[in-house]
Design an enzyme around this catalytic site. Structure first.
Site, PDB file in Angstrom:
ATOM      1  N   ASP A  24       0.794  -1.233   0.000  1.00 52.39           N
ATOM      2  CA  ASP A  24       0.000   0.000   0.000  1.00 52.39           C
ATOM      3  C   ASP A  24       0.829   1.286   0.000  1.00 52.39           C
ATOM      4  O   ASP A  24       1.731   1.448   0.832  1.00 52.39           O
ATOM      5  CB  ASP A  24      -0.877   0.050   1.251  1.00 52.39           C
ATOM      6  CG  ASP A  24      -1.766  -1.162   1.412  1.00 52.39           C
ATOM      7  OD1 ASP A  24      -1.691  -2.068   0.580  1.00 52.39           O
ATOM      8  OD2 ASP A  24      -2.525  -1.186   2.397  1.00 52.39           O
ATOM      9  N   TRP A  47       5.945 -10.276   1.689  1.00 53.09           N
ATOM     10  CA  TRP A  47       5.398  -9.505   2.800  1.00 53.09           C
ATOM     11  C   TRP A  47       5.998  -9.946   4.127  1.00 53.09           C
ATOM     12  O   TRP A  47       6.147 -11.136   4.393  1.00 53.09           O
ATOM     13  CB  TRP A  47       3.883  -9.657   2.834  1.00 53.09           C
ATOM     14  CG  TRP A  47       3.205  -8.771   3.832  1.00 53.09           C
ATOM     15  CD1 TRP A  47       2.699  -7.531   3.605  1.00 53.09           C
ATOM     16  CD2 TRP A  47       2.942  -9.066   5.210  1.00 53.09           C
ATOM     17  NE1 TRP A  47       2.147  -7.021   4.763  1.00 53.09           N
ATOM     18  CE2 TRP A  47       2.283  -7.941   5.762  1.00 53.09           C
ATOM     19  CE3 TRP A  47       3.214 -10.159   6.036  1.00 53.09           C
ATOM     20  CZ2 TRP A  47       1.882  -7.892   7.096  1.00 53.09           C
ATOM     21  CZ3 TRP A  47       2.818 -10.100   7.361  1.00 53.09           C
ATOM     22  CH2 TRP A  47       2.152  -8.973   7.879  1.00 53.09           C
ATOM     23  N   PHE A  79       1.547  -0.268  10.027  1.00 52.37           N
ATOM     24  CA  PHE A  79       0.646  -0.513   8.914  1.00 52.37           C
ATOM     25  C   PHE A  79       0.264   0.816   8.240  1.00 52.37           C
ATOM     26  O   PHE A  79       0.790   1.866   8.550  1.00 52.37           O
ATOM     27  CB  PHE A  79      -0.591  -1.274   9.390  1.00 52.37           C
ATOM     28  CG  PHE A  79      -0.439  -2.776   9.340  1.00 52.37           C
ATOM     29  CD1 PHE A  79       0.811  -3.373   9.404  1.00 52.37           C
ATOM     30  CD2 PHE A  79      -1.539  -3.603   9.243  1.00 52.37           C
ATOM     31  CE1 PHE A  79       0.966  -4.754   9.358  1.00 52.37           C
ATOM     32  CE2 PHE A  79      -1.407  -4.986   9.190  1.00 52.37           C
ATOM     33  CZ  PHE A  79      -0.156  -5.560   9.248  1.00 52.37           C
ATOM     34  N   ASP A 144      -5.746   1.923   8.809  1.00 53.70           N
ATOM     35  CA  ASP A 144      -5.543   2.697   7.579  1.00 53.70           C
ATOM     36  C   ASP A 144      -6.125   4.111   7.668  1.00 53.70           C
ATOM     37  O   ASP A 144      -6.952   4.521   6.824  1.00 53.70           O
ATOM     38  CB  ASP A 144      -6.138   1.960   6.372  1.00 53.70           C
ATOM     39  CG  ASP A 144      -5.699   0.515   6.279  1.00 53.70           C
ATOM     40  OD1 ASP A 144      -4.637   0.184   6.837  1.00 53.70           O
ATOM     41  OD2 ASP A 144      -6.418  -0.284   5.658  1.00 53.70           O
TER      42      ASP A 144
END
Length: 450
Positions: A24, A47, A79, A144
Site C-alpha cells: 500500500d 510480505w 501498517f 488505515d
C-alpha cells in the site's frame, strides 16, 4: 518465492523499491516542493516485518529513495496510514518555526490502534510519545487512517473498521472524537474494508464527495479491488447518494489496490498498489516485489450511460510526444498507444514465441483486456487461472471510442471513455513484444518518451 527473475521486469515509469517488498502507498503528501511517497515495506521480496519506506519526487515520475521513515515498535508493525503538512502547526508539534509533516499510521500489534509520527525536515520522523492517539481494544479490524482537512475547520480522519468506515474529528491531530460512520448499509461489495479516502470533486459546478474503500480479496471480486461511492460529507459523516446499484471500482483491471490521494495538491492525484493480494507474493520480479500505479489525476465525468463516474488520467501522459502511425513493429518496452475506432476491434501485442497481450472493444460493446497468453503465468497457480486472464467492463458512452494504453515493460494501464474505464494489468512476456496487429475498424498511433 524464488528471488530469481525470468528477465528484467522492472518498469521505467512505475515506482519500485530497489529491493524488498512494497504494498500500500502511505502518507502521500506534497510539501516543500516535493511529492512524498511512503509505502508498506519489508526487506525481503515478500510480505513481512513491515516498515514505511520513503521516496520523493518533483514530477511524480522520477523518484529519489530516502531512508526508511518508520519502523515497528512495542505497539506493533507500522501498517498503512496518511500524512498531512500542518502548515498552521495546529498540532503544536512543529519546532523552530517550522510547519511539520504529521503522519498517522496503524500500530498493528495485539490490537490495531492509530499512532502519530512527526517530521520537521521531511526526512526523519519521531514518534509521538503519547501513542496511540486513537486506542482500540475491541475491534479486530481498525486501520488505515486517512487524514484530511474538515470543511468546517480542523481535521477529520476516516478509518476502516471491518465492514464500515468511521469518522473522527480533531482540532490538533492529537485528541480525536468519533463523529459518524458509513456502512455496512449501502455497501455493494464483499471483502473487508481497508484503505479509505475521502475528498471533494466538482461536477457541473456542484461539489460531490468521493469515498474510496479498498475491499479485501474475495472470490466474487477476483481478489482485492477498490470500490468508490459518491455523496456528501457534512463535516461529521458521509452519506451516499445511491448512484450505483452494483459495485463500482476505480479500476476494472486486476492490479490496482489500496489507492489513496495526495494531501496538499491542487489536483486530486491518486496512487495505488499495482498488484493483487491473491498472487502478489509470487511475482517473478526477483530482488523486488511490488510497484505503484502511475499517479493519475482524478475528476468526475457525467456519462450518458452511467451518470456521474470517477475518471482518471495518468500524469505520465505529459512525458510522451505526439503519436505517429503504427507500422506493425514496436519500438521497445515503454510507450503509449492511442487507438481510436468504432464497433468491435482487437489490438494484439506479440513476440516471436507466440505470446500475445490483447485489448480492445468486443461485439457487446465492452472494453476488455486479455493477458491469458501474454507470457509467464506458472509462477503462481492463481495468476494462471483462466479467470485472471481476461476481464471486461461495459462502456459508459455510445459510438466511437478511444483507448489509451501506457505500456511499461511488465505492467500496462489502459484508459477508455475519457478515463471513466481503467484497467491496470501485470504481465510477464518471456521476451519483449515486437509486433502490433489491429483487427477491426480502428487505427493506432504510438508515442515515445520525449
Amino acid at each position: 518465492m524464488s528471488t530469481k527473475a525470468l528477465r528484467n521486469f522492472r518498469p521505467d515509469l512505475h515506482y519500485t523499491p530497489k529491493s524488498g517488498w512494497i504494498n500500500d502507498p502511505n502518507g502521500l503528501v506534497y510539501a516543500g516542493g516535493k511529492y512524498h511517497l511512503f509505502a508498506q515495506y519489508g526487506p525481503e521480496p515478500q510480505w513481512g516485518d513491515i516498515h514505511w519506506s520513503h521516496a520523493v519526487s518533483s514530477d511524480l515520475i522520477h523518484w529519489q529513495d530516502l531512508p526508511l521513515a518508520l519502523a515497528p515498535d512495542s505497539l506493533g508493525m507500522v501498517f498503512s496510514g496518511s500524512a498531512v503538512y500542518d502548515n498552521g502547526n495546529t498540532s503544536g508539534l512543529g519546532t523552530g518555526g517550522r510547519a511539520p509533516i504529521v503522519a498517522m499510521y496503524t500500530s498493528h500489534g495485539c490490537h490495531e490502534q492509530q499512532s502519530l509520527a512527526v517530521s520537521q525536515d521531511g526526512v526523519s520522523f519521531t514518534k509521538y510519545p503519547g501513542n496511540p492517539v486513537i486506542p482500540n481494544r475491541e475491534k479486530p479490524d481498525f486501520r488505515d487512517p486517512k487524514v484530511l482537512r474538515n470543511p468546517g475547520g480542523g481535521w477529520t480522519v476516516v478509518l476502516a473498521a471491518g465492514d464500515h468506515v468511521e469518522f473522527y474529528a480533531s482540532k490538533d491531530l492529537i485528541s480525536w472524537r468519533q463523529t459518524g460512520s458509513f456502512g455496512p448499509g449501502g455497501n455493494l461489495s464483499k471483502g473487508v474494508w481497508e484503505c479509505p479516502d475521502l475528498f471533494p470533486l466538482t461536477l457541473g459546478g456542484r461539489e460531490v464527495w468521493v469515498l474510496i474503500v479498498s475491499m479485501g480479496a474475495c472470490p466474487e471480486n477476483l481478489g482485492s479491488r477498490t470500490q468508490y461511492f459518491l455523496g456528501n460529507f457534512d463535516g461529521e459523516t458521509f452519506t451516499s447518494d445511491g448512484s450505483f446499484t452494483k459495485p463500482e471500482f476505480i479500476d476494472s483491471g486486476f492490479d490496482n489496490y489500496a489507492g489513496v490521494t495526495f494531501f496538499g495538491t491542487e489536483e486530486r492525484i491518486l496512487v495505488g498498489w499495482a498488484a493483487n493480494w491473491v498472487y502478489a507474493n509470487n511475482l517473478p520480479t526477483g530482488e523486488f516485489c511490488g510497484q505503484m500505479t502511475l499517479p493519475r489525476v482524478l475528476s468526475l465525468v457525467d456519462t450518458p450511460l452511467g451518470g456521474p463516474r470517477l475518471a482518471g488520467a495518468p500524469v505520465s501522459d505529459r512525458l510522451f510526444g505526439e503519436p505517429v502511425p503504427v507500422s506493425g513493429s514496436l519500438p521497445g518496452e515503454v510507450y503509449k498507444l492511442t487507438v481510436s475506432g468504432e464497433g468491435e476491434a482487437e489490438i494484439s501485442l506479440s513476440n516471436s514465441l507466440g505470446e500475445a497481450f490483447l485489448f480492445g472493444v468486443d461485439s457487446t460493446g465492452d472494453i476488455y483486456i486479455d493477458r491469458s497468453s501474454s507470457g509467464a503465468r506458472d509462477f503462481d497457480p492463481e495468476f494462471a487461472k483462466p479467470e485472471y486472464g481476461r476481464i471486461s467492463a461495459p462502456r459508459f458512452f455510445d459510438g466511437p471510442w478511444t483507448l489509451e494504453l501506457t505500456f511499461d515493460r511488465s505492467i500496462c494501464e489502459l484508459f477508455g471513455d475519457k478515463g471513466t474505464r481503467a484497467f491496470t494489468q501485470l504481465l510477464y512476456p518471456t521476451e519483449p513484444y515486437t509486433s502490433i496487429d489491429i483487427k477491426g475498424n480502428a487505427r493506432a498511433g504510438i508515442s515515445l518518451i520525449k
